[in-house]
Structure formats: structure tokens, C-alpha cells
Design a protein around this motif. Structure first.
Motif, PDB file in Angstrom:
ATOM      1  N   LEU A  21       0.809  -1.146   0.005  1.00 54.15           N
ATOM      2  CA  LEU A  21      -0.069  -0.061   0.029  1.00 54.15           C
ATOM      3  C   LEU A  21       0.831   1.289   0.094  1.00 54.15           C
ATOM      4  CD1 LEU A  21      -2.517  -1.111   2.857  1.00 54.15           C
ATOM      5  CD2 LEU A  21      -2.610  -1.713   0.344  1.00 54.15           C
ATOM      6  N   ARG A  22       0.576   2.170  -0.652  1.00 53.76           N
ATOM      7  CA  ARG A  22       1.435   3.521  -1.057  1.00 53.76           C
ATOM      8  C   ARG A  22       0.461   4.732  -0.190  1.00 53.76           C
ATOM      9  NH1 ARG A  22       1.741   7.346  -5.524  1.00 53.76           N
ATOM     10  NH2 ARG A  22       3.757   8.415  -5.186  1.00 53.76           N
ATOM     11  N   CYS A  23       1.278   5.449   0.347  1.00 55.23           N
ATOM     12  CA  CYS A  23       0.872   6.605   0.940  1.00 55.23           C
ATOM     13  C   CYS A  23       1.817   7.832   0.491  1.00 55.23           C
ATOM     14  CB  CYS A  23       0.965   6.600   2.496  1.00 55.23           C
ATOM     15  SG  CYS A  23       0.421   8.249   3.220  1.00 55.23           S
ATOM     16  N   HIS A  24       1.148   8.798  -0.175  1.00 56.97           N
ATOM     17  CA  HIS A  24       1.922   9.880  -0.919  1.00 56.97           C
ATOM     18  C   HIS A  24       1.351  11.107  -0.233  1.00 56.97           C
ATOM     19  CE1 HIS A  24       4.035  12.221  -4.004  1.00 56.97           C
ATOM     20  NE2 HIS A  24       2.858  12.666  -4.073  1.00 56.97           N
ATOM     21  N   TYR A  29       2.448   8.133   9.281  1.00 56.45           N
ATOM     22  CA  TYR A  29       2.126   7.059   9.973  1.00 56.45           C
ATOM     23  C   TYR A  29       1.223   6.007   9.337  1.00 56.45           C
ATOM     24  CZ  TYR A  29       3.352  10.294  13.930  1.00 56.45           C
ATOM     25  OH  TYR A  29       3.779  11.153  14.385  1.00 56.45           O
ATOM     26  N   TRP A  30       1.349   4.567   9.693  1.00 54.07           N
ATOM     27  CA  TRP A  30       0.233   3.719   8.965  1.00 54.07           C
ATOM     28  C   TRP A  30      -0.425   3.221  10.306  1.00 54.07           C
ATOM     29  CZ3 TRP A  30      -1.550   3.200   4.429  1.00 54.07           C
ATOM     30  CH2 TRP A  30      -0.534   3.489   3.313  1.00 54.07           C
ATOM     31  N   TYR A  31      -1.967   3.213  10.051  1.00 56.70           N
ATOM     32  CA  TYR A  31      -2.754   2.593  11.129  1.00 56.70           C
ATOM     33  C   TYR A  31      -3.534   1.645  10.220  1.00 56.70           C
ATOM     34  CZ  TYR A  31      -1.836   6.832  14.082  1.00 56.70           C
ATOM     35  OH  TYR A  31      -1.303   7.885  15.000  1.00 56.70           O
ATOM     36  N   SER A  73       5.925  -4.539   7.161  1.00 59.72           N
ATOM     37  CA  SER A  73       6.940  -4.050   6.929  1.00 59.72           C
ATOM     38  C   SER A  73       6.813  -2.656   6.345  1.00 59.72           C
ATOM     39  CB  SER A  73       8.063  -4.781   6.149  1.00 59.72           C
ATOM     40  OG  SER A  73       7.546  -4.968   4.946  1.00 59.72           O
ATOM     41  N   VAL A  74       7.525  -1.790   6.385  1.00 57.12           N
ATOM     42  CA  VAL A  74       7.656  -0.386   5.784  1.00 57.12           C
ATOM     43  C   VAL A  74       8.753   0.038   4.933  1.00 57.12           C
ATOM     44  CG1 VAL A  74       5.772   0.615   7.167  1.00 57.12           C
ATOM     45  CG2 VAL A  74       7.918   0.809   7.929  1.00 57.12           C
ATOM     46  N   SER A  75       8.616   0.955   4.104  1.00 57.28           N
ATOM     47  CA  SER A  75       9.991   1.490   3.626  1.00 57.28           C
ATOM     48  C   SER A  75       9.709   3.157   3.286  1.00 57.28           C
ATOM     49  CB  SER A  75      10.397   0.932   2.455  1.00 57.28           C
ATOM     50  OG  SER A  75       9.289   1.087   1.297  1.00 57.28           O
ATOM     51  N   LEU A 126       5.643   3.495   2.412  1.00 55.43           N
ATOM     52  CA  LEU A 126       5.015   2.158   1.718  1.00 55.43           C
ATOM     53  C   LEU A 126       4.707   1.316   2.812  1.00 55.43           C
ATOM     54  CD1 LEU A 126       7.094   1.683  -1.449  1.00 55.43           C
ATOM     55  CD2 LEU A 126       4.954   2.771  -1.463  1.00 55.43           C
ATOM     56  N   LEU A 127       3.709   0.623   2.824  1.00 52.77           N
ATOM     57  CA  LEU A 127       3.185  -0.558   3.743  1.00 52.77           C
ATOM     58  C   LEU A 127       3.018  -1.905   3.009  1.00 52.77           C
ATOM     59  CD1 LEU A 127       2.339  -1.280   6.921  1.00 52.77           C
ATOM     60  CD2 LEU A 127       0.139  -1.089   5.800  1.00 52.77           C
ATOM     61  N   THR A 128       4.043  -2.702   3.482  1.00 57.10           N
ATOM     62  CA  THR A 128       4.078  -4.207   2.761  1.00 57.10           C
ATOM     63  C   THR A 128       3.624  -5.353   3.581  1.00 57.10           C
ATOM     64  OG1 THR A 128       5.820  -3.446   1.396  1.00 57.10           O
ATOM     65  CG2 THR A 128       5.443  -5.686   1.547  1.00 57.10           C
ATOM     66  N   LEU A 129       2.614  -5.954   3.250  1.00 53.78           N
ATOM     67  CA  LEU A 129       2.106  -7.269   3.791  1.00 53.78           C
ATOM     68  C   LEU A 129       3.052  -8.206   3.127  1.00 53.78           C
ATOM     69  CD1 LEU A 129       0.040  -5.192   4.163  1.00 53.78           C
ATOM     70  CD2 LEU A 129      -1.567  -6.938   4.414  1.00 53.78           C
ATOM     71  N   GLU A 130       3.982  -8.905   3.644  1.00 56.58           N
ATOM     72  CA  GLU A 130       4.554  -9.973   2.935  1.00 56.58           C
ATOM     73  C   GLU A 130       4.058 -10.937   2.397  1.00 56.58           C
ATOM     74  OE1 GLU A 130       7.701  -8.997   2.227  1.00 56.58           O
ATOM     75  OE2 GLU A 130       8.332  -7.383   3.965  1.00 56.58           O
ATOM     76  N   SER A 131       3.165 -11.617   3.581  1.00 55.73           N
ATOM     77  CA  SER A 131       2.317 -12.654   3.144  1.00 55.73           C
ATOM     78  C   SER A 131       0.822 -12.534   3.543  1.00 55.73           C
ATOM     79  CB  SER A 131       3.083 -14.020   3.572  1.00 55.73           C
ATOM     80  OG  SER A 131       2.118 -15.079   3.113  1.00 55.73           O
TER      81      SER A 131
END
Lengths: 111, 113
Positions: B21-24, B33-35, B65-67, B75-80
Motif C-alpha cells: 500500500l502506498r501513501c503519498h 504513520y500507518w494505522y 514492513s515499511v519503507s 509504503l506499507l507491505t504485507l509480506e504474506s
């Protein structure tokens, strides 16, 4: 542990029937208390920040107040368009720690 | 409007697939932040960032994870992805100065089947 509790969970009012929402907090050191409004399917919308006991902020039919242990969101003569979930959050300590949110009060105003 | 966009706005994915997921943001705010928001739990912090490549965990960071390689994107990543990660995800920024106010994006509704 820092905690924020909102009550009631849900509130149903008739149009014009004034009431208050409560946000009580137990934190190590309050730097700020925030109120948000959230409509279904949307992100929270910032309403107010309160920093110290005795402070009050107003916006249209809403007035937020703060004491050393709780905050109230007073809604005067509400209208159906005030229906939403109202969230309370606190900022503690140094200010670099994240906000602590309550679970919200779901307000319904019936015409 | 704090100039925050999220993409995608809706996504349906299968268990076990990776999701990002992307936040810009357009205003160069340092903190992002990601909630996630779920019925009965309210808003819970997943990860946050206090600068490019500077991130930290929140209350519910397991499985995420985030980057942040540039100021404007988080960016918020759900690995699996798992079904327990079905939720509405909100990105937020914090304004500079001493106000600590956070402003939220429109959200991403993620369904993991």
C-alpha cells in the motif's frame, strides 16, 4: 500504560437535543489532546487540539473542554449532519511518541 | 486537506500473496504513520516514520514492513497476507512544530480472502 477511554460507545440524539461525549485518559504526561470526526468510509478529520486543563475550543455546534483527567465534546442543538464517529487521542511525553487513540463514540442525530 | 493520497483505495487479494500500500504526501512532512482500523479496536498504529529511511514499530507491527526512500512516499507491505489483515488502512502525517496534530488520508480497504 497510557490509556484513552471514550464513552458512551454510541449515542442517539434527537435533532436539537444537546449532549456531551467523554474522553478520559490515564497517561504519564499529557502534551496534547485531540478530537477527530470520522464519517463512514472516510479518514478521521481533525477538529481540535487542547493542551492544558481549563482550555476550551469551539467550532460551530461543537465545544471541547479539558480537565486534568478527561475531555468533553459538547454538542449544542445537533443536526443530522453531525452524525459521525468522534475520536479522541492523546499525545504524551516528549511528543515524538505516537498518538494514543480511544475507540470512539458513534453519534446518531435523528431528525 | 493535508495533501495525502493513498493507493489503491480498495484491494482484494488472496491469502499468502504480498501486498503493498502506498501513501503519498505533497507537503514534505517529516512524520508519517500507518494505522489499521477494525471494529471494536479503533485505530491501531502499525509503523511510523520520522524521516527518510527512519522507521519504527507501532502496536501491531507483526506481519508488516515499511519503507520510506523519499520524503513524500511511505509504503506499507504485507509480506504474506493473512485473513486477519483484512482491515481499513489509514496513512497520516504529523504537522511540524509543537502542535503534534495528525492528518489522515482517505484510507485503503483491504480484503484478504
Amino acid at each position: 500504560e497510557d490509556q484513552v477511554t471514550q464513552s458512551p460507545e454510541a449515542l442517539r440524539l434527537q435533532e436539537g437535543e444537546s449532549s456531551s461525549l467523554n474522553c478520559s485518559y490515564t497517561v504519564s504526561g499529557l502534551r496534547g489532546l485531540f478530537w477527530y470526526r470520522q464519517d463512514p468510509g472516510k479518514g478521521p478529520e481533525f477538529l481540535f487540539t487542547l493542551y492544558s486543563a481549563g482550555e476550551e475550543k469551539e467550532k460551530e455546534r461543537l465545544k471541547a473542554t479539558l480537565t486534568k483527567k478527561e475531555s468533553f465534546l459538547h454538542i449544542t442543538a445537533p443536526k443530522p449532519e453531525d452524525s459521525a464517529t468522534y475520536l479522541c487521542a492523546v499525545q504524551v511525553d516528549s511528543g515524538n511518541t505516537p498518538l494514543v487513540f480511544g475507540k470512539g463514540t458513534r453519534l446518531s442525530v435523528i431528525a | 486537506d493535508a495533501g495525502i493520497t493513498q493507493s489503491p483505495r480498495h484491494k482484494v487479494t488472496e491469502t499468502g500473496t504480498p501486498v503493498t500500500l502506498r501513501c503519498h504526501q505533497t507537503e514534505n512532512h517529516r512524520y508519517m504513520y500507518w494505522y489499521r482500523q477494525d471494529p471494536g479496536h479503533g485505530l491501531r498504529l502499525i509503523h511510523y516514520s520520522y524521516g527518510v529511511k527512519d522507521t519504527d514499530k507501532g502496536e501491531v507491527s507483526d506481519g508488516y514492513s515499511v519503507s520510506r526512500s523519499k520524503t513524500e512516499d511511505f509504503l506499507l507491505t504485507l509480506e504474506s497476507a493473512t485473513s486477519s489483515q483484512t482491515s481499513v488502512y489509514f496513512c497520516a502525517i504529523r504537522t511540524s512544530g509543537s502542535s503534534y496534530e495528525q492528518y489522515f488520508g482517505p484510507g485503503t480497504r483491504l480484503t484478504v480472502t
